[in-house]
Write a protein that holds these residues in place. Structure first.
Motif, short mmCIF file in Angstrom:
data_model
loop_
_atom_site.label_atom_id
_atom_site.label_comp_id
_atom_site.label_asym_id
_atom_site.label_seq_id
_atom_site.Cartn_x
_atom_site.Cartn_y
_atom_site.Cartn_z
N ILE A 1 5.92 6.73 2.57
CA ILE A 1 6.08 5.44 3.25
C ILE A 1 4.75 4.70 3.13
N ASN A 2 4.79 3.66 2.31
CA ASN A 2 3.57 2.97 1.89
C ASN A 2 3.25 1.76 2.77
N LYS A 3 2.07 1.28 2.63
CA LYS A 3 1.58 0.04 3.27
C LYS A 3 1.47 0.16 4.79
N VAL A 4 1.10 1.35 5.28
CA VAL A 4 0.95 1.47 6.73
C VAL A 4 -0.29 0.73 7.24
N ASP A 5 -1.13 0.27 6.30
CA ASP A 5 -2.28 -0.55 6.72
C ASP A 5 -1.83 -1.95 7.12
N ARG A 6 -0.55 -2.23 6.87
CA ARG A 6 0.02 -3.52 7.27
C ARG A 6 0.89 -3.33 8.49
N GLU A 7 1.25 -4.43 9.09
CA GLU A 7 2.17 -4.35 10.22
C GLU A 7 3.52 -3.88 9.68
N GLY B 1 1.24 6.54 4.22
CA GLY B 1 -0.02 6.25 3.55
C GLY B 1 -0.14 4.81 3.12
N SER B 2 -1.25 4.55 2.46
CA SER B 2 -1.49 3.24 1.90
C SER B 2 -2.01 3.44 0.49
N ALA B 3 -1.19 3.08 -0.48
CA ALA B 3 -1.61 3.26 -1.87
C ALA B 3 -2.81 2.38 -2.15
N LEU B 4 -2.75 1.15 -1.63
CA LEU B 4 -3.81 0.19 -1.90
C LEU B 4 -5.16 0.70 -1.39
N LYS B 5 -5.16 1.24 -0.19
CA LYS B 5 -6.42 1.68 0.40
C LYS B 5 -6.69 3.16 0.15
N VAL C 1 -4.07 0.54 -14.94
CA VAL C 1 -2.65 0.61 -15.24
C VAL C 1 -2.12 -0.81 -15.45
N LYS C 2 -2.54 -1.69 -14.55
CA LYS C 2 -2.10 -3.08 -14.66
C LYS C 2 -2.73 -3.76 -15.86
N ALA C 3 -4.02 -3.50 -16.07
CA ALA C 3 -4.72 -4.16 -17.17
C ALA C 3 -4.06 -3.77 -18.49
N PRO D 1 11.35 -2.97 -6.30
CA PRO D 1 10.21 -3.73 -6.78
C PRO D 1 9.31 -4.12 -5.61
N ASP D 2 8.00 -4.05 -5.81
CA ASP D 2 7.03 -4.49 -4.82
C ASP D 2 6.69 -3.47 -3.74
N ALA D 3 7.30 -2.30 -3.78
CA ALA D 3 7.00 -1.31 -2.75
C ALA D 3 5.62 -0.70 -2.97
N GLY D 4 5.11 -0.84 -4.19
CA GLY D 4 3.77 -0.32 -4.46
C GLY D 4 3.73 0.79 -5.49
N LYS D 5 4.73 0.84 -6.34
CA LYS D 5 4.78 1.92 -7.35
C LYS D 5 3.60 1.86 -8.31
N THR D 6 3.30 0.66 -8.79
CA THR D 6 2.19 0.53 -9.74
C THR D 6 0.88 0.94 -9.08
N THR D 7 0.67 0.46 -7.87
CA THR D 7 -0.56 0.79 -7.15
C THR D 7 -0.67 2.29 -6.92
N LEU D 8 0.43 2.90 -6.54
CA LEU D 8 0.42 4.34 -6.29
C LEU D 8 0.18 5.11 -7.59
P1 G4P Z 1 5.56 -2.26 -7.58
O1 G4P Z 1 4.90 -1.65 -8.77
O2 G4P Z 1 6.36 -1.30 -6.79
O3 G4P Z 1 6.33 -3.50 -7.87
O4 G4P Z 1 4.42 -2.73 -6.56
P2 G4P Z 1 2.87 -2.98 -6.78
O5 G4P Z 1 2.12 -1.73 -6.88
O6 G4P Z 1 2.69 -4.00 -7.86
O7 G4P Z 1 2.52 -3.62 -5.37
C1 G4P Z 1 3.15 -4.79 -4.88
C2 G4P Z 1 2.18 -5.51 -3.95
O8 G4P Z 1 1.95 -4.69 -2.80
C3 G4P Z 1 0.83 -5.79 -4.57
O9 G4P Z 1 0.35 -6.98 -4.03
C4 G4P Z 1 -0.01 -4.63 -4.05
O10 G4P Z 1 -1.39 -4.92 -4.02
C5 G4P Z 1 0.55 -4.47 -2.66
N1 G4P Z 1 0.36 -3.11 -2.12
C6 G4P Z 1 0.62 -1.92 -2.71
N2 G4P Z 1 0.30 -0.89 -1.91
C7 G4P Z 1 -0.16 -1.43 -0.77
C8 G4P Z 1 -0.67 -0.87 0.45
O11 G4P Z 1 -0.74 0.32 0.65
N3 G4P Z 1 -1.06 -1.77 1.39
C9 G4P Z 1 -1.00 -3.12 1.21
N4 G4P Z 1 -1.42 -3.89 2.20
N5 G4P Z 1 -0.54 -3.68 0.07
C10 G4P Z 1 -0.14 -2.84 -0.91
P3 G4P Z 1 0.42 -8.35 -4.79
O12 G4P Z 1 -0.33 -9.32 -3.98
O13 G4P Z 1 1.83 -8.66 -5.14
O14 G4P Z 1 -0.27 -8.02 -6.15
P4 G4P Z 1 -1.84 -7.98 -6.44
O15 G4P Z 1 -2.18 -9.40 -6.65
O16 G4P Z 1 -2.49 -7.36 -5.26
O17 G4P Z 1 -1.94 -7.14 -7.67
#
Ligand code: G4P
Length: 512
Positions: free
Chosen positions: A138-144, A241-245, A38-40, A14-21
């Motif tokens: 490997i997600n969230k490389v835009d973060r530390e 990569g970074s799913a978010l970005k 997807v979230k909406a 949970p929280d690794a970014g599956k939904t975002t990806l």
């Molecule tokens: P999940 O389905 O695996 O549980 O994860 P989800 O996509 O909901 O992502 C968990 C949190 O990580 C979210 O933040 C999301 O925005 C963030 N996140 C996902 N991918 C990346 C990324 O590549 N970089 C960064 N910096 N963050 C990422 P949140 O604050 O918990 O939710 P939200 O308020 O942003 O929706």
């Protein structure tokens, strides 16, 4: 035709970014036009049913769903993706296991800051068991995050397989500048001030010296990508990569197009069935009741294993023995459900029914073959179910049967006594049970301690079973199929009975 299908699941903690990806993959495929849908959509769905509240409160997903989308790949071929969502919680390993029986490959998402967590490892083991090949993201490389080499070594060590980095982040955290494609040597880097940018290829970028060195090391320090080894489940290509970005997502989906296996032969008792076989066959890997609480609907999810399915076709479910006409098969797209006119091997169709279709059923034109590999697992937590209102026994029985069919719980009806026992693999399933009993069946129930610790399915000759039954009635129950189950007070108890009754087998799983 069928080799243009890619049926896959995303596994992660949970929280690794599956939904975002998922969102970004659908966006790439043009299946949705706005990120956030997807979230909406999830939120709208949750608002409608009570038990989804748990999902919301805990921030986890407890049901699997299917999404289909298309995309034209780098070679100009149109590829159809069937993405099967899996619950991101370890308590739901049984449901996850079943979902993984219906996919040909998986993407494992890892949070760069956290590395591999125990739940992810469990999911991985399930993939291993079924030789499902894995691409790592490997997600969230835009973060530390942790050092890339450490992450790669962790994947290799913990999963005991070869890793092959396919891309490399140029800087992490605040210094993140883009993703370098180790094969083409191109860098995709952020552009403009907008947060929702797509990676842009910039070939003239000059890499800082230390990054260039790092990448050289990455290229020589790991084995080359080998398609055969990946498809055999011995090697995982790793994308950063970074799913978010939206970085590295294009590379990832291209990798699924190019490398992930098309529909694979599926196992039967008589050996694997090739997707090219003309007869239409498939198997039910999931049943979900009450997807729409307004209607008592019940949808069986079938993975088509061979042949071209046409709407209205008559198929025989193995559990029923007589043919049914499939008039309104459903395909699931990002935003809609649609009636499917045709489907190809690898596709997932939903078949509405009133209980005729069960998990593990094979559907086929000739009713000759049986797909295998969908077990029940011995529960690790057992509880007695007590009704607040004893006149609701009938409703409770119906609810327990339905929910055990879905794999939310397992149910055991003791040979002696009237208190039914539910079994789960994790605590959270019990909460889902209570909440769904109330919301969907209007049954208020309580869970009480049970004297039992685990359960084993027993098999043997009629005589051996009769003998055992006459001495152990107190510890015997029937599952929802009427199969005999030994309710054990401890692991010791299981071993003891096993030793005393060598003519019986005590099994921790049951083939459905
Ligand atoms: P999940 O389905 O695996 O549980 O994860 P989800 O996509 O909901 O992502 C968990 C949190 O990580 C979210 O933040 C999301 O925005 C963030 N996140 C996902 N991918 C990346 C990324 O590549 N970089 C960064 N910096 N963050 C990422 P949140 O604050 O918990 O939710 P939200 O308020 O942003 O929706």
């Amino acid at each position: 035709m069928s080799n243009s299908r890619r049926t896959f699941a995303i596994i992660s903690h949970p929280d690794a970014g599956k939904t975002t990806l998922t969102e970004k993959l659908l966006l790439q495929g043009g299946a949705i036009h706005l990120a956030g849908q997807v979230k909406a959509r999830g939120a709208a769905r949750r608002a409608r049913s009570d038990w989804m509240k748990i999902e919301q409160q805990r921030g986890i997903s407890v049901t699997s769903s299917v999404m289909t989308f298309e995309r034209t790949d780098a070679n100009g071929e149109t590829v159809t993706f069937n993405l099967l969502d899996t619950p991101g919680h370890e308590d739901f390993s049984e449901d996850t296991y079943r979902t993984l029986t219906a996919v040909d490959s998986a993407i494992m998402v890892i949070d760069a800051a956290k590395g591999i967590e125990p739940q992810t490892r469990k999911l991985f083991e399930v993939c291993r068991l079924r030789s499902v090949p894995i691409i790592t993201f490997i997600n969230k490389v835009d973060r530390e995050g942790r050092a890339c080499f450490d992450l790669l070594d962790e994947v290799a060590d913990m999963l005991a397989l070869d890793v092959c980095p396919m891309s490399w982040p140029v800087g992490m955290g605040g210094l993140f500048q883009g993703i370098y494609d180790l094969e083409s040597g191109k860098v995709s880097r952020p552009e403009g001030p907008s947060k929702e940018f797509l990676g842009k290829v910039d070939e003239n970028v000059e890499l800082p010296e230390e990054v260039a060195e790092e990448m050289e090391l990455a290229q020589v320090g790991y084995p080359d990508f080998d398609l055969e080894a990946y498809r055999a489940g011995d090697l995982t290509p790793v994308y950063f990569g970074s799913a978010l970005k939206n970085f590295g997502v294009t590379e990832l989906i291209e990798a699924i197009s190019q490398y992930a296996p098309p529909p694979r032969p599926q196992p039967t008792e008589e050996g694997p069935i090739d997707p090219e076989m003309p007869e239409v066959t498939g198997f039910i890997f999931k049943v979900q009741a009450n997807m729409d609480p307004m209607h008592r609907d019940r949808i069986a999810f079938m993975r088509l294993a061979s042949g071209t399915f046409k709407r209205g076709m008559k198929l025989t479910p193995s559990g029923l023995g007589k043919a049914i006409a499939v008039h309104s098969p459903i395909m699931f797209f990002a935003q809609d459900r649609e009636i499917a006119d045709t489907a190809e091997p690898g596709d997932i169709i939903g078949i509405p029914n009133h209980g005729t279709l069960r998990v593990g059923d094979t559907l086929s034109e000739k009713n000759k073959i049986r797909y295998i590999g969908l077990p029940n697992f011995a529960p690790e937590i057992l509880r007695r179910v007590a009704l607040k209102d004893p006149t609701k026994t009938k409703q409770l029985r119906k609810a327990l049967d339905d929910l055990s069919e879905e794999g939310v719980i397992q149910v055991f009806y003791p040979e002696i006594g009237a208190q039914w026992i539910v079994g789960v693999v994790g605590q959270l399933q019990l909460e889902v049970l209570i909440s769904r009993l109330e919301a969907e069946y209007k049954v208020e129930a309580m869970l009480e301690a049970s004297p039992f610790d685990t359960a084993r399915w027993i098999k043997g000759t009629d005589k051996a079973l009769d003998d055992f039954e006459s001495f152990n009635k107190m510890n015997l129950a029937r599952d929802r199929d009427g199969d005999l189950v030994f309710m054990a007070r401890s692991a010791w108890d299981v071993n003891y009975q096993q030793e005393r009754n060598p003519e019986l087998t005590f099994s921790a799983t049951k083939e459905r």
